[in-house]
Design an enzyme around this catalytic site. Structure first.
Site, PDB file in Angstrom:
ATOM      1  N   HIS A  87       0.650  -0.964  -0.123  1.00 46.36           N
ATOM      2  CA  HIS A  87       0.047  -0.023   0.035  1.00 46.36           C
ATOM      3  C   HIS A  87       0.976   1.179  -0.039  1.00 46.36           C
ATOM      4  O   HIS A  87       1.932   1.300   0.722  1.00 46.36           O
ATOM      5  CB  HIS A  87      -1.044  -0.074   1.224  1.00 46.36           C
TER       6      HIS A  87
ATOM      7  N   SER B 278      -7.527   3.909   9.370  1.00 50.71           N
ATOM      8  CA  SER B 278      -8.022   4.038   8.085  1.00 50.71           C
ATOM      9  C   SER B 278      -7.705   3.282   7.210  1.00 50.71           C
ATOM     10  O   SER B 278      -8.205   2.027   6.594  1.00 50.71           O
ATOM     11  CB  SER B 278      -8.374   5.076   7.613  1.00 50.71           C
TER      12      SER B 278
ATOM     13  N   LYS C 228      -8.620  -1.296   6.287  1.00 47.47           N
ATOM     14  CA  LYS C 228      -8.866  -1.542   4.918  1.00 47.47           C
ATOM     15  C   LYS C 228      -7.867  -2.978   4.437  1.00 47.47           C
ATOM     16  O   LYS C 228      -8.328  -4.039   3.804  1.00 47.47           O
ATOM     17  CB  LYS C 228      -8.604  -0.585   3.800  1.00 47.47           C
TER      18      LYS C 228
ATOM     19  N   ARG D 156     -14.903  12.520   8.041  1.00 43.71           N
ATOM     20  CA  ARG D 156     -13.660  13.332   8.185  1.00 43.71           C
ATOM     21  C   ARG D 156     -13.302  14.151   7.043  1.00 43.71           C
ATOM     22  O   ARG D 156     -12.870  15.621   7.376  1.00 43.71           O
ATOM     23  CB  ARG D 156     -12.347  12.324   8.277  1.00 43.71           C
TER      24      ARG D 156
ATOM     25  N   ASP E   3     -15.005   2.429   7.878  1.00 50.98           N
ATOM     26  CA  ASP E   3     -14.005   3.260   7.353  1.00 50.98           C
ATOM     27  C   ASP E   3     -14.546   4.238   6.150  1.00 50.98           C
ATOM     28  O   ASP E   3     -14.351   5.370   6.223  1.00 50.98           O
ATOM     29  CB  ASP E   3     -12.808   2.486   6.860  1.00 50.98           C
TER      30      ASP E   3
HETATM   31  N1  URA Z   1      -5.786   6.995   3.038  1.00 49.94           N
HETATM   32  C1  URA Z   1      -6.844   6.451   3.796  1.00 49.94           C
HETATM   33  O1  URA Z   1      -7.174   5.419   3.226  1.00 49.94           O
HETATM   34  N2  URA Z   1      -7.412   6.980   4.762  1.00 49.94           N
HETATM   35  C2  URA Z   1      -6.894   8.016   5.140  1.00 49.94           C
HETATM   36  O2  URA Z   1      -7.267   8.597   6.390  1.00 49.94           O
HETATM   37  C3  URA Z   1      -5.981   8.931   4.562  1.00 49.94           C
HETATM   38  C4  URA Z   1      -5.454   8.431   3.532  1.00 49.94           C
END
Ligand code: URA
Length: 446
Positions: free
Chosen positions: A92, A193, A197, A178, A171
């Site tokens: 990621h 967050s 995932k 957010r 999320d």
């Molecule tokens: N990318 C994400 O998936 N979440 C965040 O909070 C910031 C960047």
């Protein structure tokens, strides 16, 4: 559970006053918000209290687990090839300009026998999304069922597709809130967050590419280091072998930012060529992924040179309906930006280049907006190069020429050209204290 746990005001007040949230409080709040039983105003207040007061590692781990538990957790442990279990490993990136690394990396790692289940998103803002780039390949399809993913992982090894909505749904709801309440910028919330995932995606191992610099989400090295350490900790607590590389995003990666233009550059890398920095980062991340996946004693650059990574790419694209031999879409309109003076290119600002690509139509400003496959920016010089006044610095690509003016405005001031002091002399090369591409590695407990 105490009565307080069910009272949103006491949960908010605990964090507002600098206290530590208990597991039950966190589990209740995340679950209640996901089910529509906690008002957005109340969750916004809690998120703002977290932004201002922070969270400890245990609170972050509980918050992350609650988000994972809000949906399904994929499980790839039954994957087999030739009767043997397949090891899954994913990467990621926190997002950078010109960051097309997933495109050569996933097939490269798959070419060594690991399975890469890469679930991606679409881009928003100045850094593009991997799916948007791949969708510029004629016929390529991002939406796959679990059965299709399983079959592709067992046969090809690499799959890049859209994350299904039942992975970490909390999320998605929290991120949307957010985004409109000024509560994105918090290391605990960003770390939880991203990791919710990735943990829900079910990968066995994970390598994080945490970007640092002007084009990155977190420009500051200390903050990026803290984010990386937090995410590595979250991964390991959830049973996912995790490591991170902190990598430089002051300068955009490679020579292009956009959609089809980045696929074209990735194909150069898969053909054993391509820009040095893209190759270096692809190989560095592949090395980390292979090591976490238990493949040792190989040089990942080898399968870029011998065509095996390209074979994996072709199989991956074909399995998802794409035609690897079809010409990529080309923009109907191009324009150039030239150097105003002669000298050495000292700086190229990643954020400005990303904004220009976005303004040309490569990215979206609201979720769901269409992007142009053809749009993007290609640059013809990189920091350290000598350039002549009038030489082409950037070529701009778009379907809609009225976008040229805003893109040019984004690029004004994006480059700094200085006197040619000469290599080896003090001040030669790039401006300031230029950082290496791979700055440092962050591992669990270290
Ligand atoms: N990318 C994400 O998936 N979440 C965040 O909070 C910031 C960047």
């Amino acid at each position: 559970m105490s009565a307080d746990v069910h009272d949103p005001i006491s949960v908010i007040a605990t964090k507002r006053d600098g206290g530590v949230l208990g597991d039950a409080q966190i589990e209740w709040a995340v679950d209640a918000y996901t089910r529509g039983r906690m008002a957005p105003e109340q969750m916004s207040a809690l998120l703002m209290a977290i932004v201002l007061r922070g969270m400890g590692r245990r609170e972050i781990a509980t918050w992350t687990r609650a988000m994972v538990d809000s949906g399904r957790r994929a499980d790839w442990r039954a994957l087999r090839r030739d009767g043997r279990p397949l090891v899954t490993v994913d990467k990621h990136s926190t997002g950078g300009v010109g960051d097309k690394i997933t495109l050569p990396l996933a097939p490269l790692v798959a070419s060594y026998g690991l399975a890469v289940p890469q679930l991606s998103g679409r881009g928003l803002g100045h850094t593009g999304g991997t799916l948007d780039k791949l969708e510029s390949i004629p016929g390529w399809r991002a939406e796959l069922s679990v059965d299709e993913m399983t079959a592709q992982l067992e046969r090809v090894g690499a799959v890049v597709c859209a994350a299904s909505p039942d992975l970490a749904p909390a999320d998605r709801l929290l991120y949307a809130l957010r985004d409109i309440t000024g509560t994105v910028e918090s290391i605990p919330l960003i770390a939880s967050s991203i990791m919710s995932k990735k943990i829900a995606e079910g990968t066995g191992a994970l390598v994080l590419d945490v970007k640092v610099g002007s084009g990155a989400f977190l420009p500051d090295l200390g903050a990026a280091r803290e984010l990386a350490a937090t995410m590595v900790d979250l991964g390991e607590r959830a049973g996912v072998a995790t490591s991170a590389l902190l990598t430089n995003m002051d300068t955009p990666l490679g020579r292009s930012a956009g959609n089809a233009v980045e696929v074209a550059e990735s194909l150069e890398v898969l053909a054993g060529d391509g820009p040095d920095d893209v190759v270096e980062l692809t190989v560095a991340l592949a090395r980390e992924m292979l090591e976490l996946g238990g493949v040792t004693g190989v040089d990942p650059a080898e399968n870029l040179r011998n065509g095996r990574a390209m074979d994996s790419w072709r199989a991956m694209v074909t399995a998802q309906g794409g035609d690897p031999d079809a010409p990529l879409p080309r923009a109907a309109h191009t324009d150039v930006v030239v150097a105003e003076s002669s000298g050495r290119l000292r700086r190229m600002d990643a954020r400005a280049v990303g904004d220009a690509a976005w303004r040309l139509g490569a990215g979206r400003s609201v979720p769901g907006e269409a992007v142009q496959a053809q749009a993007g920016v290609v640059w013809h010089a990189v920091p350290g190069d000598l350039i002549e006044a009038g030489a082409t610095l950037f070529t701009l690509h778009t379907e809609t020429p009225e976008r040229f003016a805003p893109a040019r405005a984004a690029l004004s001031g994006a480059v700094e050209i200085g006197a040619d002091i000469g290599d080896g002399e003090p001040g030669a090369g790039t401006s300031g204290d230029a950082r290496p591409l791979v700055i440092e590695r962050v591992r669990f407990g270290g």
